[in-house]
Design a protein around this motif. Structure first.
Motif, PDB file in Angstrom:
ATOM      1  N   PRO A 142     -87.404 -44.580 -35.851  1.00 33.46           N
ATOM      2  CA  PRO A 142     -87.008 -44.286 -37.229  1.00 33.46           C
ATOM      3  C   PRO A 142     -85.536 -43.887 -37.315  1.00 33.46           C
ATOM      4  O   PRO A 142     -84.966 -43.367 -36.349  1.00 33.46           O
ATOM      5  CB  PRO A 142     -87.908 -43.115 -37.628  1.00 33.46           C
ATOM      6  N   ASP A 143     -84.940 -44.107 -38.469  1.00 29.40           N
ATOM      7  CA  ASP A 143     -83.534 -43.757 -38.668  1.00 29.40           C
ATOM      8  C   ASP A 143     -83.251 -42.299 -38.322  1.00 29.40           C
ATOM      9  O   ASP A 143     -82.193 -41.974 -37.785  1.00 29.40           O
ATOM     10  CB  ASP A 143     -83.110 -44.019 -40.116  1.00 29.40           C
ATOM     11  N   LYS A 144     -84.193 -41.405 -38.619  1.00 34.16           N
ATOM     12  CA  LYS A 144     -83.975 -39.978 -38.372  1.00 34.16           C
ATOM     13  C   LYS A 144     -83.940 -39.624 -36.881  1.00 34.16           C
ATOM     14  O   LYS A 144     -83.545 -38.532 -36.513  1.00 34.16           O
ATOM     15  CB  LYS A 144     -85.027 -39.144 -39.101  1.00 34.16           C
ATOM     16  N   ALA A 145     -84.353 -40.550 -36.010  1.00 33.36           N
ATOM     17  CA  ALA A 145     -84.333 -40.295 -34.566  1.00 33.36           C
ATOM     18  C   ALA A 145     -82.931 -40.410 -33.979  1.00 33.36           C
ATOM     19  O   ALA A 145     -82.674 -39.932 -32.879  1.00 33.36           O
ATOM     20  CB  ALA A 145     -85.272 -41.258 -33.845  1.00 33.36           C
ATOM     21  N   ILE A 146     -82.016 -41.052 -34.717  1.00 30.29           N
ATOM     22  CA  ILE A 146     -80.645 -41.280 -34.257  1.00 30.29           C
ATOM     23  C   ILE A 146     -79.689 -40.701 -35.289  1.00 30.29           C
ATOM     24  O   ILE A 146     -79.837 -40.952 -36.485  1.00 30.29           O
ATOM     25  CB  ILE A 146     -80.342 -42.795 -34.098  1.00 30.29           C
ATOM     26  N   VAL A 147     -78.724 -39.934 -34.839  1.00 30.23           N
ATOM     27  CA  VAL A 147     -77.726 -39.375 -35.744  1.00 30.23           C
ATOM     28  C   VAL A 147     -76.379 -40.013 -35.433  1.00 30.23           C
ATOM     29  O   VAL A 147     -75.894 -39.939 -34.308  1.00 30.23           O
ATOM     30  CB  VAL A 147     -77.618 -37.837 -35.581  1.00 30.23           C
ATOM     31  N   GLU A 148     -75.793 -40.652 -36.452  1.00 29.17           N
ATOM     32  CA  GLU A 148     -74.472 -41.245 -36.288  1.00 29.17           C
ATOM     33  C   GLU A 148     -73.428 -40.223 -36.705  1.00 29.17           C
ATOM     34  O   GLU A 148     -73.492 -39.658 -37.789  1.00 29.17           O
ATOM     35  CB  GLU A 148     -74.339 -42.502 -37.148  1.00 29.17           C
ATOM     36  N   GLY A 149     -72.493 -39.971 -35.810  1.00 24.81           N
ATOM     37  CA  GLY A 149     -71.421 -39.037 -36.104  1.00 24.81           C
ATOM     38  C   GLY A 149     -70.085 -39.594 -35.681  1.00 24.81           C
ATOM     39  O   GLY A 149     -69.993 -40.717 -35.169  1.00 24.81           O
ATOM     40  N   ALA A 150     -69.048 -38.804 -35.865  1.00 24.17           N
ATOM     41  CA  ALA A 150     -67.688 -39.242 -35.530  1.00 24.17           C
ATOM     42  C   ALA A 150     -67.534 -39.543 -34.039  1.00 24.17           C
ATOM     43  O   ALA A 150     -66.745 -40.400 -33.651  1.00 24.17           O
ATOM     44  CB  ALA A 150     -66.680 -38.189 -35.964  1.00 24.17           C
ATOM     45  N   ARG A 151     -68.283 -38.852 -33.211  1.00 21.18           N
ATOM     46  CA  ARG A 151     -68.167 -39.047 -31.752  1.00 21.18           C
ATOM     47  C   ARG A 151     -69.094 -40.121 -31.207  1.00 21.18           C
ATOM     48  O   ARG A 151     -68.990 -40.504 -30.053  1.00 21.18           O
ATOM     49  CB  ARG A 151     -68.432 -37.726 -31.030  1.00 21.18           C
ATOM     50  N   GLY A 152     -70.048 -40.579 -32.012  1.00 24.27           N
ATOM     51  CA  GLY A 152     -70.963 -41.608 -31.538  1.00 24.27           C
ATOM     52  C   GLY A 152     -72.354 -41.412 -32.091  1.00 24.27           C
ATOM     53  O   GLY A 152     -72.546 -40.813 -33.145  1.00 24.27           O
ATOM     54  N   TYR A 153     -73.347 -41.914 -31.361  1.00 28.64           N
ATOM     55  CA  TYR A 153     -74.743 -41.830 -31.766  1.00 28.64           C
ATOM     56  C   TYR A 153     -75.453 -40.810 -30.884  1.00 28.64           C
ATOM     57  O   TYR A 153     -75.414 -40.894 -29.663  1.00 28.64           O
ATOM     58  CB  TYR A 153     -75.431 -43.187 -31.621  1.00 28.64           C
ATOM     59  N   GLU A 154     -76.118 -39.858 -31.519  1.00 32.79           N
ATOM     60  CA  GLU A 154     -76.892 -38.873 -30.775  1.00 32.79           C
ATOM     61  C   GLU A 154     -78.361 -39.239 -30.846  1.00 32.79           C
ATOM     62  O   GLU A 154     -78.906 -39.482 -31.927  1.00 32.79           O
ATOM     63  CB  GLU A 154     -76.699 -37.471 -31.357  1.00 32.79           C
ATOM     64  N   ILE A 178     -74.077 -41.082 -27.247  1.00 33.31           N
ATOM     65  CA  ILE A 178     -73.604 -42.391 -26.818  1.00 33.31           C
ATOM     66  C   ILE A 178     -72.343 -42.703 -27.636  1.00 33.31           C
ATOM     67  O   ILE A 178     -72.437 -42.895 -28.854  1.00 33.31           O
ATOM     68  CB  ILE A 178     -74.653 -43.501 -27.080  1.00 33.31           C
ATOM     69  N   PRO A 179     -71.171 -42.727 -27.016  1.00 27.58           N
ATOM     70  CA  PRO A 179     -69.948 -43.022 -27.769  1.00 27.58           C
ATOM     71  C   PRO A 179     -69.997 -44.399 -28.424  1.00 27.58           C
ATOM     72  O   PRO A 179     -70.635 -45.319 -27.912  1.00 27.58           O
ATOM     73  CB  PRO A 179     -68.845 -42.974 -26.700  1.00 27.58           C
ATOM     74  N   MET A 180     -69.303 -44.531 -29.553  1.00 30.72           N
ATOM     75  CA  MET A 180     -69.280 -45.800 -30.295  1.00 30.72           C
ATOM     76  C   MET A 180     -68.800 -46.962 -29.431  1.00 30.72           C
ATOM     77  O   MET A 180     -69.231 -48.089 -29.611  1.00 30.72           O
ATOM     78  CB  MET A 180     -68.354 -45.707 -31.511  1.00 30.72           C
ATOM     79  N   SER A 181     -67.909 -46.687 -28.494  1.00 34.22           N
ATOM     80  CA  SER A 181     -67.334 -47.747 -27.654  1.00 34.22           C
ATOM     81  C   SER A 181     -68.185 -48.067 -26.428  1.00 34.22           C
ATOM     82  O   SER A 181     -67.860 -48.974 -25.667  1.00 34.22           O
ATOM     83  CB  SER A 181     -65.931 -47.339 -27.200  1.00 34.22           C
ATOM     84  N   ASP A 182     -69.276 -47.365 -26.235  1.00 33.65           N
ATOM     85  CA  ASP A 182     -70.143 -47.555 -25.075  1.00 33.65           C
ATOM     86  C   ASP A 182     -70.771 -48.950 -25.105  1.00 33.65           C
ATOM     87  O   ASP A 182     -71.226 -49.417 -26.152  1.00 33.65           O
ATOM     88  CB  ASP A 182     -71.239 -46.487 -25.075  1.00 33.65           C
ATOM     89  N   THR A 183     -70.807 -49.610 -23.971  1.00 25.75           N
ATOM     90  CA  THR A 183     -71.373 -50.970 -23.901  1.00 25.75           C
ATOM     91  C   THR A 183     -72.887 -50.985 -24.104  1.00 25.75           C
ATOM     92  O   THR A 183     -73.472 -52.052 -24.300  1.00 25.75           O
ATOM     93  CB  THR A 183     -71.037 -51.642 -22.552  1.00 25.75           C
TER      94      THR A 183
END
Length: 123
Positions: A65-77, A85-90
């Motif tokens: 579910p969408d609530k399982a992942i939090v998108e923030g300035a530093r990446g996805y938690e 997980i940083p946005m630039s992570d492969t």
């Protein structure tokens, strides 16, 4: 005598294999479930889609579910593990169906992330 027994065993094995294959086919068709490496069909992707082998070994990936992942300035938690997980992570992949899909080691809810499929970012 030994040759007859060998033929009997081979024919029994063939019949058993055929019955198992038919049973698996019927079960798959009746449950609507997807096979390993496959995402569940959605409105955006009615036929479903396959997870890349590099992300999934048949049990590692699933839609979350969408609530399982939090998108923030530093990446996805990943909320379950607090892993960032940083946005630039492969390991970050574009989700073909617009939903989050998380691939973790052995599919464990507390496992390390292998891949994270993310929906397109909205601007």
């Amino acid at each position: 005598m030994a040759q007859q027994r060998h033929r009997f065993l081979l024919s029994s094995l063939a019949v058993g294999t055929a019955i198992a294959a038919v049973a698996i086919g019927i079960l798959a068709a009746s449950t609507g479930k997807t096979w390993p490496h496959e995402a569940t069909p959605t409105a955006a992707m009615p036929q479903g889609w396959s997870y890349p082998f590099s992300c999934c070994s048949g049990m590692d990936c699933r839609e979350v579910p969408d609530k399982a992942i939090v998108e923030g300035a530093r990446g996805y938690e990943i909320r379950a593990t607090r892993e960032l997980i940083p946005m630039s992570d492969t390991r970050i992949k574009q989700s073909p169906d617009g939903h989050f899909h998380w691939c973790s080691v052995a599919g464990a809810d507390d496992g390390r992330t292998i891949c994270l499929f993310v929906p397109p970012r909205s601007f």
